[in-house]
Write an enzyme that holds these catalytic residues in place. Structure first.
Site, PDB file in Angstrom:
ATOM      1  N   SER A 130       1.379  -1.482   9.496  1.00  0.00           N
ATOM      2  CA  SER A 130       0.648  -2.139   8.407  1.00  0.00           C
ATOM      3  C   SER A 130      -0.659  -2.666   8.963  1.00  0.00           C
ATOM      4  O   SER A 130      -0.665  -3.540   9.844  1.00  0.00           O
ATOM      5  CB  SER A 130       1.465  -3.309   7.858  1.00  0.00           C
ATOM      6  OG  SER A 130       0.593  -4.193   7.179  1.00  0.00           O
ATOM      7  N   HIS A 187       0.172   2.190   6.769  1.00  0.00           N
ATOM      8  CA  HIS A 187       0.651   1.393   5.625  1.00  0.00           C
ATOM      9  C   HIS A 187      -0.486   0.456   5.204  1.00  0.00           C
ATOM     10  O   HIS A 187      -1.015  -0.312   6.015  1.00  0.00           O
ATOM     11  CB  HIS A 187       1.896   0.612   6.041  1.00  0.00           C
ATOM     12  CG  HIS A 187       2.522  -0.160   4.928  1.00  0.00           C
ATOM     13  ND1 HIS A 187       3.369   0.413   3.997  1.00  0.00           N
ATOM     14  CD2 HIS A 187       2.439  -1.470   4.592  1.00  0.00           C
ATOM     15  CE1 HIS A 187       3.784  -0.505   3.146  1.00  0.00           C
ATOM     16  NE2 HIS A 187       3.226  -1.666   3.477  1.00  0.00           N
ATOM     17  N   ASP A 240      -1.689  -2.425   2.679  1.00  0.00           N
ATOM     18  CA  ASP A 240      -1.183  -3.493   1.803  1.00  0.00           C
ATOM     19  C   ASP A 240      -2.267  -4.024   0.878  1.00  0.00           C
ATOM     20  O   ASP A 240      -3.260  -4.605   1.332  1.00  0.00           O
ATOM     21  CB  ASP A 240      -0.649  -4.649   2.656  1.00  0.00           C
ATOM     22  CG  ASP A 240       0.694  -4.313   3.280  1.00  0.00           C
ATOM     23  OD1 ASP A 240       1.590  -3.863   2.548  1.00  0.00           O
ATOM     24  OD2 ASP A 240       0.847  -4.506   4.508  1.00  0.00           O
ATOM     25  N   MET A 284      -3.187  -6.634  -2.018  1.00  0.00           N
ATOM     26  CA  MET A 284      -2.736  -7.895  -2.642  1.00  0.00           C
ATOM     27  C   MET A 284      -3.843  -8.454  -3.527  1.00  0.00           C
ATOM     28  O   MET A 284      -5.018  -8.399  -3.164  1.00  0.00           O
ATOM     29  CB  MET A 284      -2.386  -8.911  -1.561  1.00  0.00           C
ATOM     30  CG  MET A 284      -1.396  -8.375  -0.528  1.00  0.00           C
ATOM     31  SD  MET A 284      -0.917  -9.656   0.628  1.00  0.00           S
ATOM     32  CE  MET A 284       0.087  -8.695   1.776  1.00  0.00           C
ATOM     33  N   HIS A 341       0.725   0.325  -0.526  1.00  0.00           N
ATOM     34  CA  HIS A 341       1.722  -0.598  -1.081  1.00  0.00           C
ATOM     35  C   HIS A 341       0.979  -1.556  -2.009  1.00  0.00           C
ATOM     36  O   HIS A 341       0.289  -2.466  -1.556  1.00  0.00           O
ATOM     37  CB  HIS A 341       2.405  -1.342   0.084  1.00  0.00           C
ATOM     38  CG  HIS A 341       3.344  -2.412  -0.340  1.00  0.00           C
ATOM     39  ND1 HIS A 341       3.880  -3.325   0.546  1.00  0.00           N
ATOM     40  CD2 HIS A 341       3.872  -2.724  -1.560  1.00  0.00           C
ATOM     41  CE1 HIS A 341       4.691  -4.152  -0.091  1.00  0.00           C
ATOM     42  NE2 HIS A 341       4.690  -3.824  -1.378  1.00  0.00           N
ATOM     43  N   MET A 368       0.621  -4.541  -4.293  1.00  0.00           N
ATOM     44  CA  MET A 368       1.195  -5.829  -4.719  1.00  0.00           C
ATOM     45  C   MET A 368       0.197  -6.409  -5.709  1.00  0.00           C
ATOM     46  O   MET A 368      -0.507  -7.393  -5.415  1.00  0.00           O
ATOM     47  CB  MET A 368       1.403  -6.730  -3.492  1.00  0.00           C
ATOM     48  CG  MET A 368       2.539  -6.247  -2.602  1.00  0.00           C
ATOM     49  SD  MET A 368       2.481  -6.909  -0.922  1.00  0.00           S
ATOM     50  CE  MET A 368       1.405  -5.699  -0.160  1.00  0.00           C
ATOM     51  N   MET A 393      11.706  -4.520   0.475  1.00  0.00           N
ATOM     52  CA  MET A 393      11.045  -5.632   1.153  1.00  0.00           C
ATOM     53  C   MET A 393      12.088  -6.450   1.906  1.00  0.00           C
ATOM     54  O   MET A 393      13.100  -6.856   1.323  1.00  0.00           O
ATOM     55  CB  MET A 393      10.323  -6.540   0.144  1.00  0.00           C
ATOM     56  CG  MET A 393       9.130  -5.924  -0.560  1.00  0.00           C
ATOM     57  SD  MET A 393       7.908  -5.179   0.534  1.00  0.00           S
ATOM     58  CE  MET A 393       7.356  -6.599   1.498  1.00  0.00           C
ATOM     59  N   ASP A 423      10.125  -2.920   4.900  1.00  0.00           N
ATOM     60  CA  ASP A 423       8.838  -3.564   5.176  1.00  0.00           C
ATOM     61  C   ASP A 423       9.007  -5.074   5.334  1.00  0.00           C
ATOM     62  O   ASP A 423       9.414  -5.748   4.393  1.00  0.00           O
ATOM     63  CB  ASP A 423       7.893  -3.248   3.996  1.00  0.00           C
ATOM     64  CG  ASP A 423       6.492  -3.799   4.171  1.00  0.00           C
ATOM     65  OD1 ASP A 423       6.177  -4.335   5.245  1.00  0.00           O
ATOM     66  OD2 ASP A 423       5.704  -3.673   3.205  1.00  0.00           O
TER      67      ASP A 423
HETATM   68  C1  DX5 Z   1       3.973  -8.066   3.291  1.00  0.00           C
HETATM   69  C2  DX5 Z   1       3.447  -6.682   3.571  1.00  0.00           C
HETATM   70  C3  DX5 Z   1       3.912  -6.112   4.862  1.00  0.00           C
HETATM   71  C4  DX5 Z   1       3.463  -6.874   6.074  1.00  0.00           C
HETATM   72  C5  DX5 Z   1       4.331  -6.526   7.248  1.00  0.00           C
HETATM   73  O1  DX5 Z   1       3.674  -8.410   1.991  1.00  0.00           O
HETATM   74  O2  DX5 Z   1       3.855  -5.802   2.542  1.00  0.00           O
HETATM   75  O3  DX5 Z   1       3.538  -4.748   4.949  1.00  0.00           O
HETATM   76  O4  DX5 Z   1       2.135  -6.636   6.396  1.00  0.00           O
HETATM   77  O5  DX5 Z   1       3.939  -7.324   8.305  1.00  0.00           O
HETATM   78  P1  DX5 Z   1       4.941  -7.750   9.459  1.00  0.00           P
HETATM   79  O6  DX5 Z   1       5.423  -6.498  10.113  1.00  0.00           O
HETATM   80  O7  DX5 Z   1       4.103  -8.592  10.342  1.00  0.00           O
HETATM   81  O8  DX5 Z   1       6.057  -8.516   8.801  1.00  0.00           O
HETATM   82 ZN    ZN Z   2       3.629  -3.618   2.796  1.00  0.00          ZN
END
Ligand code: DX5
Ligand code: ZN
Length: 233
Positions: A11, A36, A38, A40, A74, A76, A145, A187
């Protein structure tokens, strides 16, 4: 245990954003399989990160053995549909979203497919697995998750292991009946010391942010992770 070959998907949330192209290149050269990504929105989750412009910017850097590496987006965000075509145009290969964030899940999955991407559904730690029941025909990946979405660097929630086992059974049954394999990605909070248990429970695709980008040598971590996964078989 899954029949699919294991995939490590770092990620980039924990990467150095001031040199993201380099980070993407180095982590793939170090043995990572996917990137990956992310997304948000400070609405569905209480944090704000990166969007299609950044996806487009890293696209040329995301290469593996001279071929485009998978960018695993991903989402969110809520709502979901408006942003899907933008990510497809920006070079995303797989787009996953949280069913709670879309009013019409079937429509959103169709939209992702119509835009030429693979589709995934994401379940939060307490989201029931029956949310997958009528969606399996449309998806390529289930993302479980193992932390509450929104931040990197959180601890793995142990009850996720039972849930992985349950979804593994569901996906194995689906493969037997339909001859199509759906990946099971996990994840949040994945480290070298817990990845074997996660693989043993049935995951085949592993997201890790802080465990990889928090260390000076990405290759060492990725190799150690693969060794642990192999030891779990
Ligand atoms: C959380 C993200 C993850 C996160 C994982 O909302 O979707 O992908 O970045 O990070 P680590 O591996 O540090 O938990
Ligand atoms: Zn993620």
């Amino acid at each position: 245990m899954s029949l699919n070959s294991p995939i490590i998907a770092p990620s980039i949330l924990s990467a150095d954003f001031a040199k993201l192209g380099d980070e993407v290149r180095v982590v793939l050269e170090s043995g990572a399989d996917w990137i990956h990504f992310d997304v948000m929105d400070n609405h569905y989750v209480p944090n704000l990160t990166i969007g299609p412009l950044v996806c487009e910017a890293i696209r040329p850097h995301a290469q593996k053995n001279g071929k485009p590496a998978m960018i695993d987006v991903h989402l969110m965000v809520e709502p979901v549909d408006r942003i899907v075509p933008d990510f497809a145009k920006a070079g995303a290969n797989l787009i996953s979203f949280h069913p709670e964030a879309s009013t019409h899940v079937h429509r959103t999955l169709s939209l992702i497919k119509d835009n030429g991407c693979q589709a995934g559904l994401v379940l939060n730690p307490t989201s029931p697995i029956h949310l997958l029941d009528h969606a399996l025909d449309q998806i390529d990946l289930v993302l479980l998750m193992s932390v509450n979405p929104g931040f990197g660097g959180q601890s793995f929630i142990p009850s996720t292991l039972t849930k992985i086992t349950q979804v593994r059974k569901m996906l194995d049954q689906y493969r037997k009946t339909n001859g199509r394999s759906i990946r099971l990605e996990v994840d949040g909070g994945i480290k070298v010391d817990n990845i074997a248990a996660i693989a043993k429970a049935g995951a085949d695709t592993f997201v890790a942010g802080s465990a990889i980008f928090g260390k000076p040598n990405y290759r060492d971590v990725i190799e150690a992770m693969h060794k642990e996964i192999a030891s779990s078989i």
